[in-house]
Design a protein around this motif. Structure first.
Motif, PDB file in Angstrom:
ATOM      1  N   HIS A  59       9.541  17.164 -35.558  1.00  0.00           N
ATOM      2  CA  HIS A  59       8.462  16.389 -36.634  1.00  0.00           C
ATOM      3  C   HIS A  59       8.662  15.075 -37.498  1.00  0.00           C
ATOM      4  O   HIS A  59       9.985  15.476 -37.729  1.00  0.00           O
ATOM      5  CB  HIS A  59       7.982  17.578 -38.019  1.00  0.00           C
ATOM      6  CG  HIS A  59       8.763  17.947 -38.886  1.00  0.00           C
ATOM      7  ND1 HIS A  59       8.604  17.081 -39.619  1.00  0.00           N
ATOM      8  CD2 HIS A  59       9.620  18.694 -39.009  1.00  0.00           C
ATOM      9  CE1 HIS A  59       9.883  17.952 -40.805  1.00  0.00           C
ATOM     10  NE2 HIS A  59      10.224  19.012 -39.673  1.00  0.00           N
ATOM     11  N   PHE A  61       7.686  14.746 -40.321  1.00  0.00           N
ATOM     12  CA  PHE A  61       7.647  14.966 -42.173  1.00  0.00           C
ATOM     13  C   PHE A  61       8.288  14.692 -43.032  1.00  0.00           C
ATOM     14  O   PHE A  61       9.113  15.509 -43.686  1.00  0.00           O
ATOM     15  CB  PHE A  61       6.729  16.231 -41.973  1.00  0.00           C
ATOM     16  CG  PHE A  61       5.289  16.430 -41.521  1.00  0.00           C
ATOM     17  CD1 PHE A  61       4.570  15.691 -41.455  1.00  0.00           C
ATOM     18  CD2 PHE A  61       5.346  17.730 -41.201  1.00  0.00           C
ATOM     19  CE1 PHE A  61       2.957  15.790 -41.235  1.00  0.00           C
ATOM     20  CE2 PHE A  61       4.343  17.776 -40.197  1.00  0.00           C
ATOM     21  CZ  PHE A  61       3.304  16.878 -39.972  1.00  0.00           C
ATOM     22  N   LEU A  88       5.885  15.184 -32.248  1.00  0.00           N
ATOM     23  CA  LEU A  88       5.141  15.075 -33.721  1.00  0.00           C
ATOM     24  C   LEU A  88       4.873  13.778 -33.652  1.00  0.00           C
ATOM     25  O   LEU A  88       5.724  13.391 -33.281  1.00  0.00           O
ATOM     26  CB  LEU A  88       4.851  15.908 -34.316  1.00  0.00           C
ATOM     27  CG  LEU A  88       4.023  17.576 -34.663  1.00  0.00           C
ATOM     28  CD1 LEU A  88       5.058  18.202 -34.192  1.00  0.00           C
ATOM     29  CD2 LEU A  88       4.811  17.548 -36.142  1.00  0.00           C
ATOM     30  N   THR A  89       2.895  12.769 -33.562  1.00  0.00           N
ATOM     31  CA  THR A  89       3.303  11.613 -33.793  1.00  0.00           C
ATOM     32  C   THR A  89       4.257  11.012 -35.292  1.00  0.00           C
ATOM     33  O   THR A  89       3.859  12.110 -35.831  1.00  0.00           O
ATOM     34  CB  THR A  89       2.026  10.928 -33.768  1.00  0.00           C
ATOM     35  OG1 THR A  89       0.820  11.757 -34.444  1.00  0.00           O
ATOM     36  CG2 THR A  89       1.170  10.369 -32.397  1.00  0.00           C
ATOM     37  N   ASP A  91       4.465  10.188 -39.078  1.00  0.00           N
ATOM     38  CA  ASP A  91       3.918   9.819 -39.620  1.00  0.00           C
ATOM     39  C   ASP A  91       3.754   9.219 -41.100  1.00  0.00           C
ATOM     40  O   ASP A  91       4.746   9.267 -42.118  1.00  0.00           O
ATOM     41  CB  ASP A  91       4.240  11.813 -40.737  1.00  0.00           C
ATOM     42  CG  ASP A  91       3.340  11.665 -41.785  1.00  0.00           C
ATOM     43  OD1 ASP A  91       1.751  11.789 -41.654  1.00  0.00           O
ATOM     44  OD2 ASP A  91       3.042  12.412 -42.470  1.00  0.00           O
ATOM     45  N   LYS A 110       1.883   5.004 -36.105  1.00  0.00           N
ATOM     46  CA  LYS A 110       1.401   6.492 -35.317  1.00  0.00           C
ATOM     47  C   LYS A 110       1.387   6.187 -33.613  1.00  0.00           C
ATOM     48  O   LYS A 110       1.733   6.968 -33.466  1.00  0.00           O
ATOM     49  CB  LYS A 110       1.085   6.301 -36.245  1.00  0.00           C
ATOM     50  CG  LYS A 110       0.919   8.375 -36.014  1.00  0.00           C
ATOM     51  CD  LYS A 110      -0.067   9.570 -36.777  1.00  0.00           C
ATOM     52  CE  LYS A 110      -1.183   8.830 -37.031  1.00  0.00           C
ATOM     53  NZ  LYS A 110      -2.639   9.652 -38.019  1.00  0.00           N
ATOM     54  N   THR A 127       0.027  13.772 -35.244  1.00  0.00           N
ATOM     55  CA  THR A 127       0.045  14.002 -36.657  1.00  0.00           C
ATOM     56  C   THR A 127      -1.437  13.361 -37.471  1.00  0.00           C
ATOM     57  O   THR A 127      -1.891  12.177 -36.912  1.00  0.00           O
ATOM     58  CB  THR A 127       1.243  13.486 -37.458  1.00  0.00           C
ATOM     59  OG1 THR A 127       2.247  14.554 -36.412  1.00  0.00           O
ATOM     60  CG2 THR A 127       0.727  14.006 -38.797  1.00  0.00           C
ATOM     61  N   SER A 129      -3.288  12.279 -40.318  1.00  0.00           N
ATOM     62  CA  SER A 129      -3.794  11.757 -41.918  1.00  0.00           C
ATOM     63  C   SER A 129      -4.270  10.460 -42.490  1.00  0.00           C
ATOM     64  O   SER A 129      -4.720  10.541 -41.503  1.00  0.00           O
ATOM     65  CB  SER A 129      -2.140  11.181 -42.475  1.00  0.00           C
ATOM     66  OG  SER A 129      -2.331   9.918 -41.490  1.00  0.00           O
ATOM     67  N   ALA A 150      -1.579  17.972 -35.697  1.00  0.00           N
ATOM     68  CA  ALA A 150      -0.800  18.524 -36.856  1.00  0.00           C
ATOM     69  C   ALA A 150      -1.037  18.064 -38.221  1.00  0.00           C
ATOM     70  O   ALA A 150      -1.925  16.797 -38.099  1.00  0.00           O
ATOM     71  CB  ALA A 150       0.518  18.185 -36.550  1.00  0.00           C
ATOM     72  N   VAL A 151      -0.698  18.882 -39.532  1.00  0.00           N
ATOM     73  CA  VAL A 151      -0.887  18.479 -40.727  1.00  0.00           C
ATOM     74  C   VAL A 151      -0.329  18.756 -41.743  1.00  0.00           C
ATOM     75  O   VAL A 151       0.875  19.648 -41.617  1.00  0.00           O
ATOM     76  CB  VAL A 151      -2.305  19.006 -41.632  1.00  0.00           C
ATOM     77  CG1 VAL A 151      -3.758  18.039 -40.637  1.00  0.00           C
ATOM     78  CG2 VAL A 151      -2.689  19.973 -41.795  1.00  0.00           C
ATOM     79  N   SER A 152       0.580  17.599 -42.867  1.00  0.00           N
ATOM     80  CA  SER A 152       1.269  18.360 -44.101  1.00  0.00           C
ATOM     81  C   SER A 152       0.519  18.610 -44.968  1.00  0.00           C
ATOM     82  O   SER A 152      -0.308  17.325 -45.582  1.00  0.00           O
ATOM     83  CB  SER A 152       2.122  17.379 -43.626  1.00  0.00           C
ATOM     84  OG  SER A 152       3.201  17.374 -44.803  1.00  0.00           O
ATOM     85  N   TYR A 185       1.798  22.146 -41.566  1.00  0.00           N
ATOM     86  CA  TYR A 185       3.785  21.438 -42.024  1.00  0.00           C
ATOM     87  C   TYR A 185       3.550  21.967 -44.202  1.00  0.00           C
ATOM     88  O   TYR A 185       3.156  21.443 -44.620  1.00  0.00           O
ATOM     89  CB  TYR A 185       3.992  21.222 -41.802  1.00  0.00           C
ATOM     90  CG  TYR A 185       5.685  20.144 -42.244  1.00  0.00           C
ATOM     91  CD1 TYR A 185       6.372  21.275 -41.450  1.00  0.00           C
ATOM     92  CD2 TYR A 185       6.257  19.794 -44.178  1.00  0.00           C
ATOM     93  CE1 TYR A 185       8.030  20.709 -42.369  1.00  0.00           C
ATOM     94  CE2 TYR A 185       7.255  19.417 -43.802  1.00  0.00           C
ATOM     95  CZ  TYR A 185       8.544  20.273 -43.273  1.00  0.00           C
ATOM     96  OH  TYR A 185      10.164  20.403 -44.233  1.00  0.00           O
TER      97      TYR A 185
END
Length: 214
Positions: A59, A61, A88-89, A91, A110, A127, A129, A150-152, A185
């Motif tokens: 990741h 992040f 993951l791509t 971020d 990204k 990812t 955003s 995927a997110v954070s 995440y």
């Protein structure tokens, strides 16, 4: 004025020019499924001597400076990243106080990296955003519908305004992209729905270790 050779080499265009989608020509990513348990590690750890990469996912992040090298010299890392179960791509930040041009540039970067890694056989998980609701006009361009995203939430829950912006963007993501699985995440607000795979942030693990007397 730059000569023709140097302009072609600009911003990785010497390596690949992908067919783009949307107003800003964002490279399109293919959907990926998440089919097993694996450990998530940051790129700053993965780029070193990481053991058992086939059981791990990478990741991004982390602070942007820790993975800017991937953009500047992607070929240096392709073979290493192909060893991991998922990537993951990156971020690249789209902070609300960034100029719109920089936010869109980071979204493009990204996707360029993600599409490039997919071409070389990496199992890439997008990812997602966003910044403000105005970013919804472009921040989902190039993202696949269905599959795994995927997110954070790290850094997004420390004020009412940031929390509101995160929840609004999350809802827009689900509505537009219909993800099968969401790798999350950080802390998961109760308002966030879906098939969520929870990944504890490093800061949470550190706090837990401190509380345990580490």
């Amino acid at each position: 004025m730059a000569n023709k050779e140097s302009s072609i080499a600009y911003e990785n265009l010497n390596r690949r020019i992908f067919p783009g989608v949307g107003e800003y020509g964002i490279p399109r990513l293919e959907a990926e499924t998440f089919d097993g348990n694996c450990e998530f590690v940051g790129f700053n750890y993965a780029r070193g001597n990481c053991r058992n990469p086939e059981k791990k996912a990478v990741h991004f992040f982390i602070d942007d400076y820790q993975f800017d090298a991937l953009w500047r010299n992607v070929d240096r890392y392709v073979d290493k990243l192909r060893q991991f179960q998922y990537v993951l791509t990156p971020d690249f930040s789209t902070y609300t106080d960034f100029p719109k041009a920089i936010q869109i540039y980071n979204h493009y970067r990204k996707h360029w990296v993600g599409a490039y890694l997919q071409e070389y056989g990496c199992r890439v998980i997008p990812t997602i955003s966003w910044s403000t609701p105005e970013s919804y006009a472009w921040c989902f361009d190039g993202e696949p519908e269905g599959g795994t995203l995927a997110v954070s939430s790290v850094g997004c829950m420390n004020s009412a305004e940031k929390r509101s912006l995160f929840l609004s963007g999350y809802a827009a993501m689900v509505e537009r992209l219909h993800p099968e699985t969401i790798i999350f995440y950080g802390s998961v607000p109760e308002e966030c729905k879906g098939n969520i795979v929870r990944v504890r942030a490093f800061s949470d693990k550190f706090k837990e270790a401190v509380c345990d007397g580490w």
